[in-house]
Design a protein around this motif. Structure first.
Motif, PDB file in Angstrom:
ATOM      1  N   UNK A   6      32.491   1.713  29.233  1.00  0.00           N
ATOM      2  CA  UNK A   6      31.557   1.882  30.343  1.00  0.00           C
ATOM      3  C   UNK A   6      30.664   3.088  30.091  1.00  0.00           C
ATOM      4  N   UNK A   7      29.542   3.108  30.779  1.00  0.00           N
ATOM      5  CA  UNK A   7      28.619   4.235  30.696  1.00  0.00           C
ATOM      6  C   UNK A   7      28.777   5.152  31.891  1.00  0.00           C
ATOM      7  N   UNK A   8      27.902   6.149  31.957  1.00  0.00           N
ATOM      8  CA  UNK A   8      27.914   7.093  33.074  1.00  0.00           C
ATOM      9  C   UNK A   8      27.759   6.366  34.407  1.00  0.00           C
ATOM     10  N   UNK A   9      28.451   6.872  35.422  1.00  0.00           N
ATOM     11  CA  UNK A   9      28.425   6.327  36.787  1.00  0.00           C
ATOM     12  C   UNK A   9      28.936   4.891  36.879  1.00  0.00           C
ATOM     13  N   UNK A  39      38.319  16.821  34.936  1.00  0.00           N
ATOM     14  CA  UNK A  39      37.752  17.174  36.229  1.00  0.00           C
ATOM     15  C   UNK A  39      36.541  16.363  36.646  1.00  0.00           C
ATOM     16  N   UNK A  40      36.136  15.411  35.804  1.00  0.00           N
ATOM     17  CA  UNK A  40      34.946  14.612  36.115  1.00  0.00           C
ATOM     18  C   UNK A  40      35.180  13.107  36.001  1.00  0.00           C
ATOM     19  N   UNK A  41      35.907  12.676  34.983  1.00  0.00           N
ATOM     20  CA  UNK A  41      36.190  11.253  34.764  1.00  0.00           C
ATOM     21  C   UNK A  41      37.682  11.032  35.014  1.00  0.00           C
ATOM     22  N   UNK A  83      33.698   7.028  35.612  1.00  0.00           N
ATOM     23  CA  UNK A  83      32.976   8.123  34.967  1.00  0.00           C
ATOM     24  C   UNK A  83      31.951   8.704  35.938  1.00  0.00           C
ATOM     25  N   UNK A  84      31.736  10.013  35.827  1.00  0.00           N
ATOM     26  CA  UNK A  84      30.715  10.651  36.648  1.00  0.00           C
ATOM     27  C   UNK A  84      29.327  10.371  36.064  1.00  0.00           C
ATOM     28  N   UNK A  85      28.327  11.062  36.589  1.00  0.00           N
ATOM     29  CA  UNK A  85      26.938  10.729  36.234  1.00  0.00           C
ATOM     30  C   UNK A  85      26.487  11.223  34.862  1.00  0.00           C
ATOM     31  N   UNK A  86      27.272  12.105  34.217  1.00  0.00           N
ATOM     32  CA  UNK A  86      26.839  12.496  32.880  1.00  0.00           C
ATOM     33  C   UNK A  86      27.947  13.191  32.113  1.00  0.00           C
TER      34      UNK A  86
END
Length: 104
Positions: A6-9, A39-41, A83-86
């Motif tokens: 998967x990609x971002x977001x 802490x993000x994904x 996943x988060x935005x970046x």
């Protein structure tokens, strides 16, 4: 099972619905591994839509499976890697294995 590419977001989800009515069961257990941007994904685990746990960063399989109490009846177990935005880190994915439903 390994999370999808998967990609971002974006989110990759695996769901298992099982009816344990009439069975003497009391827990669901599984092994998990994550290699994500800490802490993000996140790999998140839900029972019937309720968040039970989440993991992020570098976590190997470990010795003890993740175990959660359940009642007899219809249940949906959901593992979701989001996943988060970046950004990304590690292998940028999550794995689950050895899903079991058993009496404690």
């Amino acid at each position: 099972a390994k999370s999808g590419h998967i990609g971002d977001s974006q989110t990759s989800t695996l769901e298992l619905t099982i009816d344990t009515t009439g069975y003497d069961v009391s827990a669901v257990a599984f092994a998990r591994k994550v290699s994500t941007e800490s802490g993000y994904d996140y790999l998140r685990f839900y029972i019937d839509g309720v968040l039970k746990d989440e993991w992020s960063g570098e976590l190997d399989w470990g010795v003890t499976p993740q175990t959660y109490t359940i009642t007899p009846g219809l249940h949906t177990f959901t593992w979701s890697y989001s996943k988060d935005s970046d950004g990304s880190d590690g292998s940028d994915c999550a794995w689950i294995d050895s899903v079991r439903i058993f009496k404690r």
